[in-house]
Design an enzyme around this catalytic site. Structure first.
Site, mmCIF file in Angstrom:
data_model
loop_
_atom_site.group_PDB
_atom_site.id
_atom_site.type_symbol
_atom_site.label_atom_id
_atom_site.label_comp_id
_atom_site.label_asym_id
_atom_site.label_seq_id
_atom_site.Cartn_x
_atom_site.Cartn_y
_atom_site.Cartn_z
ATOM 1 C CD GLN A 74 -6.289 -8.157 0.806
ATOM 2 O OE1 GLN A 74 -5.777 -7.051 0.980
ATOM 3 N NE2 GLN A 74 -5.944 -8.928 -0.202
ATOM 4 C CE1 TYR A 99 -3.793 -1.039 -1.972
ATOM 5 C CE2 TYR A 99 -1.977 -2.594 -2.056
ATOM 6 C CZ TYR A 99 -3.234 -2.249 -1.606
ATOM 7 O OH TYR A 99 -3.927 -3.105 -0.787
ATOM 8 C CD1 TRP A 110 -2.479 1.822 0.389
ATOM 9 C CD2 TRP A 110 -2.046 1.899 2.570
ATOM 10 N NE1 TRP A 110 -3.167 2.904 0.903
ATOM 11 C CE2 TRP A 110 -2.915 2.966 2.257
ATOM 12 C CE3 TRP A 110 -1.641 1.738 3.900
ATOM 13 C CZ2 TRP A 110 -3.366 3.876 3.213
ATOM 14 C CZ3 TRP A 110 -2.096 2.639 4.847
ATOM 15 C CH2 TRP A 110 -2.952 3.692 4.497
#
Length: 300
Positions: free
Chosen positions: A181, A58, A27
Site C-alpha cells: 500500500q 484511524y 481514514w
C-alpha cells in the site's frame, strides 16, 4: 487504440481472495454517526466496492486511537450481513508517540485488539502500516505465521514499505505477502518510477493506492504543476462526460499492475462516483500526457 479497461474484480495477490478493483478507505470514518456510517458503506456496496480498508490508528487525535474500527464494529453489531459482504482489511504497527513497533509482542496484541474492536473473528487482509526499522523481519514473519495459523488473518500485506524491505520480509516469511500500500496518484508518481510497481508485477502483489487524489489537490490544484496535471485529466474527463476525480482513479488503474485506488471520501455521492472510473478509455498519448505533466519535464 485504447488501453484495456480494468476488470471490476480481481484477486488479492496470491491469496485467492476476490476483491473489487476499487477500495474504500476509512481514514475519516471515525467522526461519523452510525447512520451516516451505514450510508457510506451502502454507497460503497452500490458502487461495486467489496474491499474496505481501515487501520487501528484511524481516529487518532480528535476521535481517538481505534475509533474507526470501533465504529465499524458497531455497524457489524447492528447489521451482521455487512461483514459478510466485504473483504475487510486493517493495519497496525503505528504506536504514537513511539512511533513504530513491529515486535512480536506488539503485533500480536495489535491484531487481537483490532479483532476485538471490529467484533469479528478474523480479518481478510492484515497489513503492517509502517516499517519498524528496529524489528528483524524474521520476527515479523513468525508473528504473522502464528496469526495466520490461528485463523485471525486470511492474508498479509504491507504499507509504505520500500522494495528492499518487501524483498527482505518475503525472504523470511512462509506466508506470501499479497499486497503493498504505497501513496500513488497523478501527483505522486514516485511509485511508478522507483521500481515499486515493477516489484509488484514480479511478486504478484496487489497495489492499494492511498491518497489517489493527491490529498485533494487533484480537485483543487495549487501550483503550476498541479494545474497542468489537473488540466490533462480534465481533458480526458470532459471527452467522456465524467469528472476529473473519475479520470484520476482510472489513470491509476490503467497501469499494468492494476493499482486499486482507495477512495477516501465519506460522502455517499462521491463514493458512488468512483465507479465512473471504469467508463473512461485511455489512449497511450493521453495517459502519457498526464505523466509528463506530473514529471514537469518531457520524457527522455
Amino acid at each position: 487504440m485504447t488501453l484495456p479497461t480494468p476488470p471490476s474484480t480481481r484477486l488479492l495477490g496470491k491469496s485467492g481472495i476476490e476483491i473489487s478493483s476499487i477500495a474504500w478507505g476509512m481514514w475519516r470514518f471515525a467522526g461519523l454517526e452510525i447512520s451516516a456510517a451505514r450510508a457510506a458503506i451502502d454507497a460503497a456496496f452500490d458502487a461495486g466496492i467489496t474491499l474496505f480498508d481501515t487501520a487501528d490508528i484511524y481516529g487518532f487525535g480528535e476521535q481517538g486511537f481505534g475509533k474507526a474500527e470501533k465504529l465499524l464494529g458497531r455497524v457489524f453489531a447492528e447489521a451482521p450481513e455487512y461483514r459478510d459482504r466485504m473483504v475487510l482489511a486493517t493495519k497496525g504497527g503505528i504506536t504514537p508517540p513511539t512511533p513504530y513497533d513491529s515486535s512480536a509482542e506488539y503485533l500480536t496484541k495489535a491484531i487481537d485488539d483490532s479483532l476485538s474492536r471490529l467484533g469479528t473473528e478474523y480479518v481478510d487482509l492484515w497489513q503492517i502500516h509502517r516499517p519498524d526499522i528496529l524489528t528483524h523481519p524474521q520476527e515479523i514473519a513468525r508473528t504473522i505465521e502464528d496469526a495466520h495459523k490461528a485463523g485471525k488473518i486470511r492474508a498479509f500485506g504491507v504499507s509504505n514499505f520500500t522494495t528492499a524491505q518487501i524483498t527482505t520480509l518475503a525472504h523470511f516469511s512462509s506466508i506470501p505477502i499479497v499486497s503493498t500500500q504505497p501513496e500513488l496518484s497523478p501527483l505522486r508518481i514516485d511509485t511508478i518510477e522507483n521500481g515499486e510497481l515493477d516489484q509488484a508485477i514480479a511478486m504478484d502483489l496487489a497495489v492499494l493506492a492511498w491518497s489517489p487524489l493527491g490529498g485533494g489537490r487533484i480537485g483543487d490544484p495549487g501550483d503550476t504543476r498541479e494545474q497542468n496535471v489537473a488540466a490533462a485529466l480534465s481533458g480526458v474527463a470532459a471527452a467522456h462526460g465524467l469528472s476529473r476525480t473519475a479520470a484520476a482513479y482510472s489513470w491509476i488503474m490503467a497501469h499494468p499492475t492494476r493499482p486499486i485506488p482507495i477512495v477516501g471520501s465519506q460522502n455517499p455521492a462521491r463514493i458512488m462516483e468512483a465507479a465512473d472510473a471504469f467508463k473512461i478509455k485511455w489512449t497511450r498519448a493521453d495517459w502519457y500526457s498526464v505523466l509528463v505533466a506530473a514529471r514537469g519535464v518531457p520524457l527522455p
